[in-house]
Design an enzyme around this catalytic site. Structure first.
Site, mmCIF file in Angstrom:
data_model
loop_
_atom_site.group_PDB
_atom_site.id
_atom_site.type_symbol
_atom_site.label_atom_id
_atom_site.label_comp_id
_atom_site.label_asym_id
_atom_site.label_seq_id
_atom_site.Cartn_x
_atom_site.Cartn_y
_atom_site.Cartn_z
ATOM 1 N NE ARG A 58 20.401 10.521 26.418
ATOM 2 C CZ ARG A 58 19.224 11.072 26.689
ATOM 3 N NH1 ARG A 58 19.107 12.378 26.820
ATOM 4 N NH2 ARG A 58 18.158 10.322 26.818
ATOM 5 N NE ARG A 151 17.845 12.668 22.753
ATOM 6 C CZ ARG A 151 16.979 12.598 23.764
ATOM 7 N NH1 ARG A 151 16.463 13.710 24.273
ATOM 8 N NH2 ARG A 151 16.626 11.425 24.280
ATOM 9 N NE ARG A 162 14.775 6.988 25.990
ATOM 10 C CZ ARG A 162 15.179 7.893 26.882
ATOM 11 N NH1 ARG A 162 14.821 9.144 26.742
ATOM 12 N NH2 ARG A 162 15.963 7.564 27.886
HETATM 13 N N1 LIG Z 1 11.492 22.852 17.818
HETATM 14 C C1 LIG Z 1 12.421 21.968 17.466
HETATM 15 N N2 LIG Z 1 12.686 21.749 16.160
HETATM 16 C C2 LIG Z 1 13.616 20.848 15.786
HETATM 17 N N3 LIG Z 1 14.360 20.106 16.643
HETATM 18 C C3 LIG Z 1 14.139 20.283 17.955
HETATM 19 C C4 LIG Z 1 13.167 21.208 18.441
HETATM 20 N N4 LIG Z 1 13.171 21.166 19.782
HETATM 21 C C5 LIG Z 1 14.100 20.250 20.134
HETATM 22 N N5 LIG Z 1 14.686 19.721 19.042
HETATM 23 C C6 LIG Z 1 15.713 18.663 18.988
HETATM 24 O O1 LIG Z 1 15.036 17.449 19.301
HETATM 25 C C7 LIG Z 1 15.880 16.586 20.092
HETATM 26 C C8 LIG Z 1 15.132 16.245 21.383
HETATM 27 O O2 LIG Z 1 15.067 17.410 22.199
HETATM 28 P P1 LIG Z 1 15.353 17.323 23.761
HETATM 29 O O3 LIG Z 1 16.536 16.483 24.027
HETATM 30 O O4 LIG Z 1 15.336 18.705 24.282
HETATM 31 O O5 LIG Z 1 14.030 16.534 24.208
HETATM 32 P P2 LIG Z 1 13.548 16.124 25.648
HETATM 33 O O6 LIG Z 1 12.088 16.307 25.686
HETATM 34 O O7 LIG Z 1 14.337 16.822 26.680
HETATM 35 O O8 LIG Z 1 13.892 14.582 25.667
HETATM 36 P P3 LIG Z 1 14.184 13.621 26.925
HETATM 37 O O9 LIG Z 1 12.935 13.567 27.715
HETATM 38 O O10 LIG Z 1 14.531 12.317 26.269
HETATM 39 O O11 LIG Z 1 15.331 14.184 27.693
HETATM 40 C C9 LIG Z 1 17.171 17.337 20.323
HETATM 41 O O12 LIG Z 1 18.137 16.855 19.409
HETATM 42 C C10 LIG Z 1 16.818 18.797 20.035
HETATM 43 O O13 LIG Z 1 17.916 19.513 19.520
HETATM 44 N N1 LIG Z 2 9.451 10.816 37.103
HETATM 45 C C1 LIG Z 2 10.616 11.365 36.743
HETATM 46 N N2 LIG Z 2 10.936 11.441 35.443
HETATM 47 C C2 LIG Z 2 12.110 12.001 35.119
HETATM 48 C C3 LIG Z 2 12.979 12.535 36.075
HETATM 49 N N3 LIG Z 2 14.067 13.036 35.440
HETATM 50 C C4 LIG Z 2 13.849 12.855 34.130
HETATM 51 N N4 LIG Z 2 12.678 12.233 33.930
HETATM 52 C C5 LIG Z 2 12.053 11.844 32.663
HETATM 53 O O1 LIG Z 2 12.684 10.703 32.158
HETATM 54 C C6 LIG Z 2 12.485 10.663 30.753
HETATM 55 C C7 LIG Z 2 13.753 10.259 30.058
HETATM 56 O O2 LIG Z 2 14.791 11.181 30.293
HETATM 57 P P1 LIG Z 2 16.194 11.029 29.540
HETATM 58 O O3 LIG Z 2 17.075 12.095 30.117
HETATM 59 O O4 LIG Z 2 16.694 9.645 29.802
HETATM 60 O O5 LIG Z 2 15.932 11.229 28.073
HETATM 61 C C8 LIG Z 2 11.997 12.061 30.337
HETATM 62 O O6 LIG Z 2 10.613 11.958 30.041
HETATM 63 C C9 LIG Z 2 12.187 12.897 31.572
HETATM 64 O O7 LIG Z 2 11.197 13.884 31.711
HETATM 65 C C10 LIG Z 2 12.593 12.441 37.437
HETATM 66 O O8 LIG Z 2 13.292 12.871 38.367
HETATM 67 N N5 LIG Z 2 11.422 11.854 37.715
#
Ligand SMILES: Nc1ncnc2c1ncn2[C@@H]1O[C@H](COP(=O)(O)OP(=O)(O)OP(=O)(O)O)[C@@H](O)[C@H]1O
Ligand SMILES: Nc1nc2c(ncn2[C@@H]2O[C@H](COP(=O)(O)O)[C@@H](O)[C@H]2O)c(=O)[nH]1
Length: 212
Positions: A58, A151, A162
């Site tokens: 991204r 996002r 998702r």
């Molecule tokens: N408590 C919150 N309140 C509002 N927005 C939030 C909060 N926590 C996270 N966000 C926003 O929600 C979006 C998703 O958060 P984030 O990317 O950290 O999720 P993630 O669980 O890591 O997703 P992925 O598994 O796809 O990587 C982001 O744009 C983030 O800024």
């Molecule tokens: N089993 C695994 N899941 C993983 C790993 N690294 C990330 N993740 C999960 O993938 C989804 C999507 O991630 P995104 O960055 O494309 O939004 C998210 O639920 C992550 O937790 C891994 O090494 N193994």
């Protein structure tokens, strides 16, 4: 799965050293947001296990920092060579944790934090990594969808995949004992406080005895 930690880590466990941490939960729940805060506030304490993925980077994501971005062909080759602790197919792409990713963090004597999906959790349970398992969850599916849309990282197709995976994830996460803690990430600061609270003991261990 025949993943064995290096001797240093086995010794650390025997001496009640800090345990690795697995963060899981639906895509968009806020795992990366919380993780980034933790890594910033505890720079030398926690280290991120950089996963491999076949998805496209991204905007702003850095190869080798956020993920190792690889082709499916290369990833399959490494998986077949036994270089991964776990791997999964998620929303049309492959993701996985390499042994090298975890060892790189442990070599720095840092607490290894892994961000993996539910399949990753189930597969890590079969290893002897012995992490603390934390599920980060949204207050509702509606809020999750809003966060994912805002996002602006997903196509409509990927977003629907998702959301479908999120429903399954939230159901499976109810299994007793699967997670040490479930954090509902409604207010970010409150969720972060809860995360720090459960990790307080491990942080203390990693900081070592205070010099007077
Ligand atoms: N408590 C919150 N309140 C509002 N927005 C939030 C909060 N926590 C996270 N966000 C926003 O929600 C979006 C998703 O958060 P984030 O990317 O950290 O999720 P993630 O669980 O890591 O997703 P992925 O598994 O796809 O990587 C982001 O744009 C983030 O800024
Ligand atoms: N089993 C695994 N899941 C993983 C790993 N690294 C990330 N993740 C999960 O993938 C989804 C999507 O991630 P995104 O960055 O494309 O939004 C998210 O639920 C992550 O937790 C891994 O090494 N193994």
């Amino acid at each position: 799965m025949s993943w064995r930690r290096p001797l240093g880590c086995a010794l650390a466990t025997a001496m009640q050293g800090p345990r690795p941490v697995v963060l899981s939960g639906p895509s968009g729940a806020g795992k990366s947001t919380l993780l980034k805060k933790l890594l910033k506030d505890y720079e030398n304490i926690f280290g991120f296990s950089v996963s491999h993925t076949t998805r496209q980077p991204r905007p702003g994501e850095v190869n080798g920092k956020d993920y190792h971005f690889v082709t499916r062909e290369d990833m399959l080759k490494d998986v077949n060579a036994g270089e991964f602790i776990e791997h999964a197919e998620f929303s049309g792409n492959m993701y996985g944790t390499s042994k090298a990713a975890v060892q790189a963090v442990q070599a720095q004597n840092q607490i290894c934090v892994l961000d993996v999906d539910m399949q990753g959790v189930k597969n890590i349970k079969k290893t002897d990594l012995n992490p603390i398992y934390i599920s980060i969850q949204p207050p509702s599916l509606e809020v999750l969808e809003k966060r994912l849309r805002e996002r602006q990282t997903e196509t409509e197709e990927s977003l629907q995949k998702r959301l479908k995976a999120a429903r399954v994830d939230l159901e499976l996460s109810k299994e007793p004992g699967l997670f040490n803690l479930i954090i509902i990430n409604d207010n970010l600061e409150v969720a972060y406080l809860k995360l720090k609270e459960i990790l307080a003991e491990e942080i203390k261990k990693a900081q070592g005895p205070k010099k007077s």
